[in-house]
Design a protein around this motif. Structure first.
Motif, PDB file in Angstrom:
ATOM      1  N   GLU A 198       3.531  14.978  14.623  1.00 58.71           N
ATOM      2  CA  GLU A 198       4.434  15.921  15.268  1.00 58.71           C
ATOM      3  C   GLU A 198       5.790  15.963  14.581  1.00 58.71           C
ATOM      4  O   GLU A 198       6.510  16.962  14.654  1.00 58.71           O
ATOM      5  CB  GLU A 198       4.610  15.577  16.742  1.00 58.71           C
ATOM      6  CG  GLU A 198       3.349  15.802  17.575  1.00 58.71           C
ATOM      7  CD  GLU A 198       3.592  15.560  19.041  1.00 58.71           C
ATOM      8  OE1 GLU A 198       4.746  15.239  19.421  1.00 58.71           O
ATOM      9  OE2 GLU A 198       2.630  15.699  19.824  1.00 58.71           O
ATOM     10  N   THR A 199       6.156  14.861  13.919  1.00 59.36           N
ATOM     11  CA  THR A 199       7.457  14.764  13.277  1.00 59.36           C
ATOM     12  C   THR A 199       7.397  13.748  12.142  1.00 59.36           C
ATOM     13  O   THR A 199       6.492  12.907  12.102  1.00 59.36           O
ATOM     14  CB  THR A 199       8.536  14.325  14.297  1.00 59.36           C
ATOM     15  OG1 THR A 199       9.804  14.169  13.635  1.00 59.36           O
ATOM     16  CG2 THR A 199       8.154  13.015  14.963  1.00 59.36           C
TER      17      THR A 199
ATOM     18  N   THR B  57       6.960   5.916   7.519  1.00 66.07           N
ATOM     19  CA  THR B  57       7.380   5.027   6.439  1.00 66.07           C
ATOM     20  C   THR B  57       6.568   5.283   5.175  1.00 66.07           C
ATOM     21  O   THR B  57       5.469   5.856   5.230  1.00 66.07           O
ATOM     22  CB  THR B  57       7.187   3.558   6.845  1.00 66.07           C
ATOM     23  OG1 THR B  57       5.780   3.319   7.023  1.00 66.07           O
ATOM     24  CG2 THR B  57       7.938   3.251   8.141  1.00 66.07           C
ATOM     25  N   PRO B  58       7.062   4.846   4.024  1.00 65.04           N
ATOM     26  CA  PRO B  58       6.262   4.942   2.798  1.00 65.04           C
ATOM     27  C   PRO B  58       4.916   4.240   2.938  1.00 65.04           C
ATOM     28  O   PRO B  58       3.896   4.709   2.431  1.00 65.04           O
ATOM     29  CB  PRO B  58       7.150   4.260   1.753  1.00 65.04           C
ATOM     30  CG  PRO B  58       8.546   4.484   2.246  1.00 65.04           C
ATOM     31  CD  PRO B  58       8.432   4.373   3.725  1.00 65.04           C
ATOM     32  N   GLN B  59       4.897   3.104   3.636  1.00 68.01           N
ATOM     33  CA  GLN B  59       3.652   2.357   3.820  1.00 68.01           C
ATOM     34  C   GLN B  59       2.652   3.147   4.649  1.00 68.01           C
ATOM     35  O   GLN B  59       1.438   3.120   4.374  1.00 68.01           O
ATOM     36  CB  GLN B  59       3.943   1.007   4.487  1.00 68.01           C
ATOM     37  CG  GLN B  59       4.701   0.021   3.604  1.00 68.01           C
ATOM     38  CD  GLN B  59       6.191   0.384   3.464  1.00 68.01           C
ATOM     39  OE1 GLN B  59       6.757   1.095   4.297  1.00 68.01           O
ATOM     40  NE2 GLN B  59       6.807  -0.101   2.394  1.00 68.01           N
ATOM     41  N   GLU B  60       3.136   3.872   5.642  1.00 67.10           N
ATOM     42  CA  GLU B  60       2.236   4.694   6.453  1.00 67.10           C
ATOM     43  C   GLU B  60       1.617   5.795   5.608  1.00 67.10           C
ATOM     44  O   GLU B  60       0.430   6.092   5.729  1.00 67.10           O
ATOM     45  CB  GLU B  60       2.976   5.297   7.653  1.00 67.10           C
ATOM     46  CG  GLU B  60       2.059   6.118   8.549  1.00 67.10           C
ATOM     47  CD  GLU B  60       2.783   6.679   9.759  1.00 67.10           C
ATOM     48  OE1 GLU B  60       2.153   7.502  10.475  1.00 67.10           O
ATOM     49  OE2 GLU B  60       3.939   6.332   9.987  1.00 67.10           O
TER      50      GLU B  60
ATOM     51  N   ASN C 291       0.838  -1.193   0.000  1.00 66.02           N
ATOM     52  CA  ASN C 291       0.000   0.000   0.000  1.00 66.02           C
ATOM     53  C   ASN C 291       0.875   1.246   0.000  1.00 66.02           C
ATOM     54  O   ASN C 291       1.357   1.696   1.043  1.00 66.02           O
ATOM     55  CB  ASN C 291      -0.908  -0.011   1.238  1.00 66.02           C
ATOM     56  CG  ASN C 291      -1.934   1.092   1.185  1.00 66.02           C
ATOM     57  OD1 ASN C 291      -2.273   1.581   0.108  1.00 66.02           O
ATOM     58  ND2 ASN C 291      -2.424   1.494   2.340  1.00 66.02           N
ATOM     59  N   LEU C 292       1.078   1.789  -1.185  1.00 68.23           N
ATOM     60  CA  LEU C 292       1.923   2.979  -1.318  1.00 68.23           C
ATOM     61  C   LEU C 292       1.153   4.073  -2.043  1.00 68.23           C
ATOM     62  O   LEU C 292       0.290   3.791  -2.876  1.00 68.23           O
ATOM     63  CB  LEU C 292       3.195   2.645  -2.109  1.00 68.23           C
ATOM     64  CG  LEU C 292       4.167   1.665  -1.466  1.00 68.23           C
ATOM     65  CD1 LEU C 292       5.249   1.266  -2.462  1.00 68.23           C
ATOM     66  CD2 LEU C 292       4.797   2.266  -0.209  1.00 68.23           C
TER      67      LEU C 292
ATOM     68  N   GLY D 214      13.799  13.539  10.258  1.00 69.97           N
ATOM     69  CA  GLY D 214      13.136  12.438   9.572  1.00 69.97           C
ATOM     70  C   GLY D 214      12.837  12.672   8.106  1.00 69.97           C
ATOM     71  O   GLY D 214      12.464  11.726   7.393  1.00 69.97           O
ATOM     72  N   ALA D 215      12.989  13.902   7.630  1.00 68.49           N
ATOM     73  CA  ALA D 215      12.572  14.217   6.261  1.00 68.49           C
ATOM     74  C   ALA D 215      13.465  13.558   5.220  1.00 68.49           C
ATOM     75  O   ALA D 215      12.966  12.919   4.280  1.00 68.49           O
ATOM     76  CB  ALA D 215      12.540  15.726   6.054  1.00 68.49           C
ATOM     77  N   ARG D 216      14.768  13.705   5.366  1.00 67.93           N
ATOM     78  CA  ARG D 216      15.677  13.134   4.375  1.00 67.93           C
ATOM     79  C   ARG D 216      15.570  11.605   4.369  1.00 67.93           C
ATOM     80  O   ARG D 216      15.584  10.979   3.302  1.00 67.93           O
ATOM     81  CB  ARG D 216      17.113  13.570   4.654  1.00 67.93           C
ATOM     82  CG  ARG D 216      18.090  13.240   3.529  1.00 67.93           C
ATOM     83  CD  ARG D 216      19.440  13.904   3.779  1.00 67.93           C
ATOM     84  NE  ARG D 216      20.335  13.747   2.634  1.00 67.93           N
ATOM     85  CZ  ARG D 216      21.150  12.718   2.462  1.00 67.93           C
ATOM     86  NH1 ARG D 216      21.189  11.748   3.364  1.00 67.93           N
ATOM     87  NH2 ARG D 216      21.930  12.650   1.396  1.00 67.93           N
ATOM     88  N   GLU D 217      15.400  11.010   5.551  1.00 71.74           N
ATOM     89  CA  GLU D 217      15.279   9.563   5.649  1.00 71.74           C
ATOM     90  C   GLU D 217      14.012   9.068   4.941  1.00 71.74           C
ATOM     91  O   GLU D 217      14.043   8.067   4.219  1.00 71.74           O
ATOM     92  CB  GLU D 217      15.259   9.138   7.122  1.00 71.74           C
ATOM     93  CG  GLU D 217      16.578   9.337   7.861  1.00 71.74           C
ATOM     94  CD  GLU D 217      16.820  10.777   8.316  1.00 71.74           C
ATOM     95  OE1 GLU D 217      17.884  11.033   8.892  1.00 71.74           O
ATOM     96  OE2 GLU D 217      15.938  11.638   8.096  1.00 71.74           O
ATOM     97  N   LEU D 218      12.896   9.763   5.141  1.00 68.39           N
ATOM     98  CA  LEU D 218      11.650   9.372   4.474  1.00 68.39           C
ATOM     99  C   LEU D 218      11.760   9.569   2.974  1.00 68.39           C
ATOM    100  O   LEU D 218      11.313   8.717   2.189  1.00 68.39           O
ATOM    101  CB  LEU D 218      10.485  10.179   5.034  1.00 68.39           C
ATOM    102  CG  LEU D 218       9.116   9.949   4.368  1.00 68.39           C
ATOM    103  CD1 LEU D 218       8.712   8.479   4.411  1.00 68.39           C
ATOM    104  CD2 LEU D 218       8.053  10.828   5.017  1.00 68.39           C
TER     105      LEU D 218
END
Length: 217
Positions: A201-202, A207-210, A2-3, A91-95
């Protein structure tokens, strides 16, 4: 899996926390021209079309320069700071890199101009953003939906199948009006609840799935 069909990113305050750079430059312009600049003034400009901000500064400080010239003054100051350090939001660059790895196309939808975006993109893998829509590419800036509609069209996806990531009321209004589900991560200004808005909040741990599980309320 689910993406989302695509993820459309705001930049200032969402991907990179450059708002302090803008604020410092605004204060420097005011000091240089003998004017007064307050925190409230700075908050008025968060998420705005740059020409709107330029006109506000020109009017507030009584400058003889045009709004376009004020924008160039702003960009000179902020670009110089970005070249020294890119302040990624938590968390932005990681996501962003996780989405890239999962094959989810990403678009950058920012009211900043191309010459400000370029030094930030140098710190990301090529093609991290398949589409880039900047403020100098559209006729109507945020909160108008044109920028998000333009990005979705360029990616060949329905905005309703996209998630937009935003941090400001102006940006959230723009993305929701385009039909996107909006993941709002407030930063320097509060964002009220509204149709199509989901709050976190952050971006840390997202994750991509979320993102794919989000739906317009």
């Amino acid at each position: 899996m689910n993406l989302p069909a695509a993820v459309l990113w705001d930049m200032d305050g969402t991907l990179v926390d450059t708002e302090p750079y803008w604020m410092a430059t605004e204060e420097a312009i005011a000091a240089e021209h003998g004017g007064t600049w307050t925190h409230e003034d700075a908050m008025q400009l968060v998420g705005n079309d740059l020409l709107v901000s330029g006109e506000y500064i020109r009017s507030k400080l009584g400058l003889t320069q045009s709004a376009e010239e004020v924008v160039e003054m702003l960009l000179d100051g902020v670009v110089d700071q970005v070249r020294h350090a890119v302040p990624w939001c938590a968390g932005a660059r990681e996501l962003l890199l996780a989405l890239h790895g999962a094959g989810v196309p990403c678009g950058l939808v920012t009211m900043s101009y191309q010459r400000f975006v370029a030094p930030i993109l140098e710190h990301l893998p090529p093609e991290t953003f398949r589409v880039i829509v900047t403020g100098d590419m559209v006729d109507n800036g945020k909160p108008h939906p044109e920028a998000y509609l333009t990005a979705a069209a360029a990616l060949g996806v329905d905005p309703a199948d996209c998630v937009a990531v935003e941090d400001s009321p102006t940006g959230a209004t723009s993305a929701a009006a385009a039909g996107c589900t909006v993941l709002v991560v407030p930063n320097h200004v509060p964002v009220p609840p509204g149709p199509g808005r989901v709050f976190r909040e952050t971006l840390e741990g997202v994750t991509p799935q979320e993102l794919g599980s989000l739906r317009r309320p």
